[in-house]
Design a protein around this motif. Sequence first.
Motif, PDB file in Angstrom:
ATOM      1  N   ASP A  47       0.597  -1.011   0.142  1.00 17.83           N
ATOM      2  CA  ASP A  47       0.172  -0.127  -0.054  1.00 17.83           C
ATOM      3  C   ASP A  47       0.988   1.505   0.254  1.00 17.83           C
ATOM      4  OD1 ASP A  47      -2.719  -1.433   0.043  1.00 17.83           O
ATOM      5  OD2 ASP A  47      -2.828  -1.602   1.996  1.00 17.83           O
ATOM      6  N   ALA A  48       2.147   1.302   0.610  1.00 16.32           N
ATOM      7  CA  ALA A  48       2.866   2.250   0.870  1.00 16.32           C
ATOM      8  C   ALA A  48       2.904   2.614  -0.654  1.00 16.32           C
ATOM      9  CB  ALA A  48       3.908   2.066   1.723  1.00 16.32           C
ATOM     10  N   GLY A  49       4.009   1.788  -1.440  1.00 13.36           N
ATOM     11  CA  GLY A  49       4.197   1.377  -2.742  1.00 13.36           C
ATOM     12  C   GLY A  49       3.617   2.503  -3.450  1.00 13.36           C
ATOM     13  N   ILE A  50       2.011   1.914  -3.493  1.00  8.21           N
ATOM     14  CA  ILE A  50       0.564   2.212  -4.245  1.00  8.21           C
ATOM     15  C   ILE A  50      -0.066   3.882  -4.181  1.00  8.21           C
ATOM     16  CG2 ILE A  50      -1.894   2.252  -4.949  1.00  8.21           C
ATOM     17  CD1 ILE A  50      -0.038  -0.094  -5.988  1.00  8.21           C
ATOM     18  N   LEU A  51       1.104   4.505  -2.463  1.00  7.83           N
ATOM     19  CA  LEU A  51       0.582   5.479  -2.271  1.00  7.83           C
ATOM     20  C   LEU A  51       1.767   6.173  -3.193  1.00  7.83           C
ATOM     21  CD1 LEU A  51      -0.776   8.089  -1.051  1.00  7.83           C
ATOM     22  CD2 LEU A  51       0.926   7.482   1.084  1.00  7.83           C
ATOM     23  N   ILE A  52       2.932   6.226  -2.915  1.00  6.26           N
ATOM     24  CA  ILE A  52       4.409   7.199  -3.410  1.00  6.26           C
ATOM     25  C   ILE A  52       3.902   6.681  -5.454  1.00  6.26           C
ATOM     26  CG2 ILE A  52       6.574   6.492  -4.295  1.00  6.26           C
ATOM     27  CD1 ILE A  52       7.251   5.003  -1.591  1.00  6.26           C
ATOM     28  N   LEU A  53       3.427   5.857  -5.738  1.00  4.13           N
ATOM     29  CA  LEU A  53       3.070   6.381  -7.327  1.00  4.13           C
ATOM     30  C   LEU A  53       2.414   6.590  -7.687  1.00  4.13           C
ATOM     31  CD1 LEU A  53       3.598   2.364  -8.318  1.00  4.13           C
ATOM     32  CD2 LEU A  53       5.048   4.389  -9.212  1.00  4.13           C
ATOM     33  N   PHE A  54       1.379   6.747  -6.837  1.00  5.81           N
ATOM     34  CA  PHE A  54       0.069   7.705  -7.209  1.00  5.81           C
ATOM     35  C   PHE A  54      -0.355   9.531  -6.170  1.00  5.81           C
ATOM     36  CE2 PHE A  54      -4.045   9.652  -5.580  1.00  5.81           C
ATOM     37  CZ  PHE A  54      -4.352   9.163  -6.893  1.00  5.81           C
ATOM     38  N   ALA A  55       1.168   9.568  -5.866  1.00 10.54           N
ATOM     39  CA  ALA A  55       1.563  10.697  -5.391  1.00 10.54           C
ATOM     40  C   ALA A  55       2.396  11.086  -6.445  1.00 10.54           C
ATOM     41  CB  ALA A  55       2.142  10.506  -3.982  1.00 10.54           C
ATOM     42  N   LEU A  56       3.203  10.602  -6.967  1.00 12.41           N
ATOM     43  CA  LEU A  56       4.282  10.433  -8.154  1.00 12.41           C
ATOM     44  C   LEU A  56       3.076  11.305  -9.236  1.00 12.41           C
ATOM     45  CD1 LEU A  56       7.840   8.655  -7.237  1.00 12.41           C
ATOM     46  CD2 LEU A  56       7.566  11.375  -6.896  1.00 12.41           C
ATOM     47  N   LEU A  57       2.830  10.193  -9.565  1.00 13.07           N
ATOM     48  CA  LEU A  57       1.322  10.276 -10.929  1.00 13.07           C
ATOM     49  C   LEU A  57       0.684  11.751 -10.674  1.00 13.07           C
ATOM     50  CD1 LEU A  57       0.520   9.634 -13.064  1.00 13.07           C
ATOM     51  CD2 LEU A  57      -1.087   7.840 -12.015  1.00 13.07           C
ATOM     52  N   GLN A  58       0.140  12.406  -8.925  1.00 13.56           N
ATOM     53  CA  GLN A  58      -0.388  13.004  -9.740  1.00 13.56           C
ATOM     54  C   GLN A  58       0.517  13.957  -9.146  1.00 13.56           C
ATOM     55  OE1 GLN A  58      -3.794  12.615  -9.237  1.00 13.56           O
ATOM     56  NE2 GLN A  58      -3.223  10.663  -9.363  1.00 13.56           N
ATOM     57  N   ALA A  59       1.565  14.884  -9.321  1.00 15.87           N
ATOM     58  CA  ALA A  59       1.854  15.586  -9.625  1.00 15.87           C
ATOM     59  C   ALA A  59       2.957  15.848 -10.884  1.00 15.87           C
ATOM     60  CB  ALA A  59       3.696  15.384  -8.375  1.00 15.87           C
ATOM     61  N   VAL A  60       3.277  14.272 -11.612  1.00 22.11           N
ATOM     62  CA  VAL A  60       3.090  14.938 -13.018  1.00 22.11           C
ATOM     63  C   VAL A  60       1.877  15.252 -13.836  1.00 22.11           C
ATOM     64  CG1 VAL A  60       3.356  13.019 -15.175  1.00 22.11           C
ATOM     65  CG2 VAL A  60       4.624  12.453 -12.727  1.00 22.11           C
ATOM     66  N   ARG A  61       0.614  15.522 -13.248  1.00 22.19           N
ATOM     67  CA  ARG A  61      -0.337  15.011 -14.058  1.00 22.19           C
ATOM     68  C   ARG A  61      -0.391  16.937 -13.470  1.00 22.19           C
ATOM     69  NH1 ARG A  61      -5.721  12.533 -12.693  1.00 22.19           N
ATOM     70  NH2 ARG A  61      -6.159  13.101 -14.187  1.00 22.19           N
ATOM     71  N   ARG A  62       0.426  17.842 -13.652  1.00 19.94           N
ATOM     72  CA  ARG A  62       0.600  19.178 -12.667  1.00 19.94           C
ATOM     73  C   ARG A  62       1.252  20.118 -13.980  1.00 19.94           C
ATOM     74  NH1 ARG A  62      -3.456  20.844 -10.679  1.00 19.94           N
ATOM     75  NH2 ARG A  62      -1.946  22.706 -10.626  1.00 19.94           N
ATOM     76  N   PHE A  63       2.281  19.617 -15.054  1.00 18.90           N
ATOM     77  CA  PHE A  63       2.571  19.794 -16.276  1.00 18.90           C
ATOM     78  C   PHE A  63       2.754  19.282 -17.463  1.00 18.90           C
ATOM     79  CE2 PHE A  63       6.051  18.232 -12.590  1.00 18.90           C
ATOM     80  CZ  PHE A  63       6.867  17.763 -14.197  1.00 18.90           C
ATOM     81  N   ALA A  64       2.258  17.339 -16.593  1.00 19.49           N
ATOM     82  CA  ALA A  64       3.155  17.215 -18.309  1.00 19.49           C
ATOM     83  C   ALA A  64       1.724  17.010 -19.543  1.00 19.49           C
ATOM     84  CB  ALA A  64       1.994  16.005 -17.629  1.00 19.49           C
TER      85      ALA A  64
END
Length: 505
Positions: free
Chosen positions: A235-252
Amino acid sequence: MNATAVSSLTDKVAPPRFDFPTWLPPMLVKELRQGLRARGFVGALMGVQTIMVIMLVWAFAIEGAVANSATSMVNGFFWGLLGLLLFVITPTRGLGGLHTEMTSRMIDLLLLTRLTSWRIVLGKWVSLMTQALLLVIAMLPYGVVRYYFGSVDLVSDLRTLMFMLLGCGAATAVALWVSGLPKIIRVLLPVGFFILLQVGSGGFAMMGRGGSSWFSVGSSVGGPGIGNFSLLVFDAGILILFALLQAVRRFAPPAENHAASSRGLVMVMFLPVPLCALAGEPALARGQLVLMLVVLLLVGAMELASLRFPMPVHVRKWAGRGRVRALLGACSLPGWPSAAVFLAAGLGVVALTTLAGGMTGVAGVSAFLWMLVLAWVALVFPILLLAMMPHAAKAAGALYFIIQAVFGILCIVAGNHVTTLLLGDTAHMLERLMHVLPVSSFWLALFGLKNTEDAAAGLHSWQVAMVFLMLMLAWRLSRDYRQFVRHQMKQGVVRAKADPTPPSA
């Protein structure tokens, strides 16, 4: 200039092949060089060393005078400073990661290079975690000195340190995500986090009205063991990937469809549920299912808060791939109609698992299944309201969560026993109304609040009518979206037939 001269000039200008920075990604090298010279890293390193040296001198001085005081002092300072480094200093440094790049327009320059948005964010996160690991390594000599005081359990310390690094990774990823959000949202996030903590503990404003919270469904997750440890890491790995993905969406770039990845990560969280059930761990399965449901509702709200249409490249990617893959594409496109279908599919998975024996609620399976229906309506209704407003597209995200907050405040007022004491029969009428309205009916069902039997009588039929009304309204308002998707699908099939050569050829 002949070929020999050009070759010799190239050999002089080219960087050494075996230079260490060339082994690493360029974004990571850039962030490490900047981070290791930053005041935050240098100040934390020097400050920790100074505090630990002073503490150890003091501990050695009082060791023979006061029993057990030196041991507790060394342990307290060691783990306290580690927690400060990993849970406060490192995530705080991540809060300025993307914000500085976006305000200074450096993101545009980075995107003009060969670096993708994923590599930019991942490079920042790996850089921060590397610096955190260096700070932890700098603390290890003081951990060895603790052997002198006889207070070291090596296996326990390694396990605790690993959990702290895992938590630091998740907190830093969330900090990078938050750093790319607008300022008003970054200010309101601590308030929302505090409210979520209160809701998770049973609700601070709805006490004294009877009933039990649905959060108690998965409160028991078993004792410590390999299953709990594996789920925690997963679950921690999923949270890390999800948070990084949302950061990517801010300027992708807009052509990149990250909605599919966000929704796919939520469904990946369901995989441990049948595995835990088959392994004879029903408590772990129930806990993971409840966690997946909570994350599904949060991600569903985030994905629904948008009135934009998908780009043609998003739709044509799924053209001509069969009905099953077309259905998967319909659940992964940007826009609220696709998000509504995805949310319905996710809630359907939870419902089928519940019927199969994966989870039973305190009020019965049927009541829990009906609460899932009300949850879908509660999340979809605000965007339906905004879809009928002609000029709400630009501020759809903010207005969506404002509507949710307004209904939440109304539920607090209607569900509080103080309201009953002050308003009497008017409070009962208000609560009956809240049981029927789209958003508030879910919140009241979530906390299992009931006033009296006669007040709740007959509300179920009104709720059924409300659900059918929301379904028809969603179907009507999504007509233009569905027509656009069908048209782009046909265009994709026509182009595929006209040019059957694969794009990679």
